[in-house]
Design a protein around this motif. Sequence first.
Motif, PDB file in Angstrom:
ATOM      1  N   ASN A 158       0.958  -1.247   0.107  1.00  0.00           N
ATOM      2  CA  ASN A 158      -0.004   0.150  -0.012  1.00  0.00           C
ATOM      3  C   ASN A 158       0.861   1.153  -0.021  1.00  0.00           C
ATOM      4  OD1 ASN A 158      -3.083  -0.183   0.204  1.00  0.00           O
ATOM      5  ND2 ASN A 158      -2.200  -2.008   1.365  1.00  0.00           N
ATOM      6  N   LEU A 159       2.023   1.211   0.672  1.00  0.00           N
ATOM      7  CA  LEU A 159       2.981   2.261   0.614  1.00  0.00           C
ATOM      8  C   LEU A 159       3.562   2.616  -0.524  1.00  0.00           C
ATOM      9  CD1 LEU A 159       4.502   2.200   4.258  1.00  0.00           C
ATOM     10  CD2 LEU A 159       2.829   3.739   3.480  1.00  0.00           C
ATOM     11  N   PHE A 160       3.780   1.334  -1.269  1.00  0.00           N
ATOM     12  CA  PHE A 160       4.405   1.475  -2.525  1.00  0.00           C
ATOM     13  C   PHE A 160       3.322   1.961  -3.785  1.00  0.00           C
ATOM     14  CE2 PHE A 160       4.994  -0.627  -6.747  1.00  0.00           C
ATOM     15  CZ  PHE A 160       6.153  -0.038  -7.052  1.00  0.00           C
ATOM     16  N   TYR A 161       2.189   1.588  -3.605  1.00  0.00           N
ATOM     17  CA  TYR A 161       1.260   1.818  -4.459  1.00  0.00           C
ATOM     18  C   TYR A 161       0.624   3.427  -4.371  1.00  0.00           C
ATOM     19  CZ  TYR A 161       1.234  -2.562  -6.895  1.00  0.00           C
ATOM     20  OH  TYR A 161       1.851  -3.761  -7.434  1.00  0.00           O
ATOM     21  N   GLY A 162       0.301   3.719  -3.126  1.00  0.00           N
ATOM     22  CA  GLY A 162      -0.208   4.921  -2.629  1.00  0.00           C
ATOM     23  C   GLY A 162      -0.885   4.856  -1.829  1.00  0.00           C
ATOM     24  N   VAL A 163      -0.988   5.877  -0.765  1.00  0.00           N
ATOM     25  CA  VAL A 163      -2.178   5.924   0.229  1.00  0.00           C
ATOM     26  C   VAL A 163      -2.075   7.472   0.518  1.00  0.00           C
ATOM     27  CG1 VAL A 163      -2.170   3.565   1.435  1.00  0.00           C
ATOM     28  CG2 VAL A 163      -0.387   5.462   1.936  1.00  0.00           C
ATOM     29  N   PRO A 164      -3.315   7.986   1.155  1.00  0.00           N
ATOM     30  CA  PRO A 164      -3.261   9.246   1.598  1.00  0.00           C
ATOM     31  C   PRO A 164      -2.352   9.712   2.611  1.00  0.00           C
ATOM     32  CG  PRO A 164      -5.472   8.528   1.322  1.00  0.00           C
ATOM     33  CD  PRO A 164      -4.553   7.348   1.267  1.00  0.00           C
ATOM     34  N   ARG A 165      -2.249   9.088   3.570  1.00  0.00           N
ATOM     35  CA  ARG A 165      -1.065   9.511   4.721  1.00  0.00           C
ATOM     36  C   ARG A 165      -0.104   8.486   4.929  1.00  0.00           C
ATOM     37  NH1 ARG A 165      -2.735   9.119   9.434  1.00  0.00           N
ATOM     38  NH2 ARG A 165      -1.636  10.933  10.283  1.00  0.00           N
ATOM     39  N   ILE A 166       1.240   9.114   5.072  1.00  0.00           N
ATOM     40  CA  ILE A 166       2.277   8.394   5.134  1.00  0.00           C
ATOM     41  C   ILE A 166       3.034   8.973   6.416  1.00  0.00           C
ATOM     42  CG2 ILE A 166       4.545   7.406   4.329  1.00  0.00           C
ATOM     43  CD1 ILE A 166       3.366   7.779   1.793  1.00  0.00           C
ATOM     44  N   ASN A 167       2.969   8.267   7.509  1.00  0.00           N
ATOM     45  CA  ASN A 167       3.816   8.683   8.696  1.00  0.00           C
ATOM     46  C   ASN A 167       5.517   8.873   8.668  1.00  0.00           C
ATOM     47  OD1 ASN A 167       4.825   9.716  11.083  1.00  0.00           O
ATOM     48  ND2 ASN A 167       3.751   7.974  12.358  1.00  0.00           N
ATOM     49  N   LEU A 168       6.081   9.522   8.541  1.00  0.00           N
ATOM     50  CA  LEU A 168       7.503   9.393   8.036  1.00  0.00           C
ATOM     51  C   LEU A 168       8.221  10.087   9.179  1.00  0.00           C
ATOM     52  CD1 LEU A 168       7.692  10.539   4.368  1.00  0.00           C
ATOM     53  CD2 LEU A 168       7.862   8.194   5.205  1.00  0.00           C
ATOM     54  N   GLU A 169       7.717  10.172  10.466  1.00  0.00           N
ATOM     55  CA  GLU A 169       8.353  10.718  11.550  1.00  0.00           C
ATOM     56  C   GLU A 169       9.213  10.106  12.279  1.00  0.00           C
ATOM     57  OE1 GLU A 169       7.012  12.996  15.853  1.00  0.00           O
ATOM     58  OE2 GLU A 169       5.535  12.614  14.249  1.00  0.00           O
ATOM     59  N   PHE A 170       8.915   8.726  12.116  1.00  0.00           N
ATOM     60  CA  PHE A 170      10.019   8.232  13.102  1.00  0.00           C
ATOM     61  C   PHE A 170      10.778   7.072  11.841  1.00  0.00           C
ATOM     62  CE2 PHE A 170       6.055   7.851  15.566  1.00  0.00           C
ATOM     63  CZ  PHE A 170       6.562   8.785  16.336  1.00  0.00           C
ATOM     64  N   VAL A 171      11.074   7.611  10.791  1.00  0.00           N
ATOM     65  CA  VAL A 171      11.855   6.912   9.690  1.00  0.00           C
ATOM     66  C   VAL A 171      13.214   7.371  10.070  1.00  0.00           C
ATOM     67  CG1 VAL A 171      12.656   6.499   7.344  1.00  0.00           C
ATOM     68  CG2 VAL A 171      10.067   6.644   8.153  1.00  0.00           C
ATOM     69  N   PRO A 172      14.321   6.576  10.409  1.00  0.00           N
ATOM     70  CA  PRO A 172      15.627   7.207  10.859  1.00  0.00           C
ATOM     71  C   PRO A 172      16.470   7.470   9.498  1.00  0.00           C
ATOM     72  CG  PRO A 172      15.595   4.496  10.831  1.00  0.00           C
ATOM     73  CD  PRO A 172      14.281   5.140  10.683  1.00  0.00           C
ATOM     74  N   SER A 173      17.510   8.142   9.677  1.00  0.00           N
ATOM     75  CA  SER A 173      18.311   8.606   8.626  1.00  0.00           C
ATOM     76  C   SER A 173      18.820   7.432   7.606  1.00  0.00           C
ATOM     77  CB  SER A 173      19.349   9.223   9.288  1.00  0.00           C
ATOM     78  OG  SER A 173      20.355   8.550  10.024  1.00  0.00           O
ATOM     79  N   THR A 174      19.049   6.267   8.244  1.00  0.00           N
ATOM     80  CA  THR A 174      19.445   5.329   7.595  1.00  0.00           C
ATOM     81  C   THR A 174      18.553   4.425   6.489  1.00  0.00           C
ATOM     82  OG1 THR A 174      18.536   3.849   9.391  1.00  0.00           O
ATOM     83  CG2 THR A 174      21.094   4.554   9.251  1.00  0.00           C
ATOM     84  N   LEU A 175      17.158   4.989   6.413  1.00  0.00           N
ATOM     85  CA  LEU A 175      16.387   4.662   5.663  1.00  0.00           C
ATOM     86  C   LEU A 175      15.838   5.552   4.864  1.00  0.00           C
ATOM     87  CD1 LEU A 175      14.069   2.137   7.719  1.00  0.00           C
ATOM     88  CD2 LEU A 175      16.067   1.587   6.252  1.00  0.00           C
ATOM     89  N   THR A 176      16.490   6.886   4.722  1.00  0.00           N
ATOM     90  CA  THR A 176      16.133   7.898   3.905  1.00  0.00           C
ATOM     91  C   THR A 176      15.802   7.567   2.350  1.00  0.00           C
ATOM     92  OG1 THR A 176      17.534   9.411   5.279  1.00  0.00           O
ATOM     93  CG2 THR A 176      16.938  10.159   2.938  1.00  0.00           C
TER      94      THR A 176
END
Length: 260
Positions: A158-176
């Motif tokens: 779903n994140l790949f194909y598309g969704v309205p809301r994606i929470n990127l707040e906790f994604v670390p720098s290693t996964l930019t």
Amino acid sequence: MTSPWIAALTALFIWWFATGVILLVVRRSDRTGGEAHFLSVVLGVPALALGTAALIVTGGDTSVSAVYVSFMGALAIWGWIELTFLSGVVTGPDKRPAPKGATGLRRFAAAWGAVAHHEILLLLGLALVVGLNAGAENTTGLWTYTILFFARIAAKLNLFYGVPRINLEFVPSTLTHVKSHMRQGPVTFAFPLAITALTFATGCFAERLIAAETAGAEIKFALLTAISGLALLEHWFMVLPLPDARLWRWMLPAARPTQD
């Protein structure tokens, strides 16, 4: 602990607490830098070992306590594998951002390259749990990991194909680079398929909970109903304007400042 309501609340608490601990470890490692992420994964290996041992010792025991231990054992295995990903230690062979303008198979291949090693590790984890728990009297751990496995695959699609809301707040720098493969936009066919499957699974476990004849079975299906319901809720977070990040933001240190 023999009440199904307590079991469901226990599953909710463990989900919240374990997620918070993993995010805390990742955030602190991100701020420390250097080999901190790798060290956190190494120090987390005992959790993997304890989870494996929990499934081994509870396979033939269907008591209430054994059901809880099996459930937590599967979560320990799952949590360590998630830590390897969020720490950037096990992701994929391609560390580059998504190619601009890529569509179709080219875009999918690039996204697969960014997470391939982690997907393989998740599959190996499933094989481990199946090997330890398949055919056992107490299959709580097997079902727990299976729910998490397929729910995570559905979430990534779903994140790949598309969704309205994606929470990127906790994604670390290693996964930019992984963030660049996500698409924010209207839902696609992947969302109703995932919601339908998870709703069906939650309903099935709830039906088995109602029909349970022993205390152990009652707790088992209460835990499975709760965890599948939480997986369903996490998918709804992708489309509903709910402040889910607040569940953990208060307990985490500030992110590492971005260098210009």
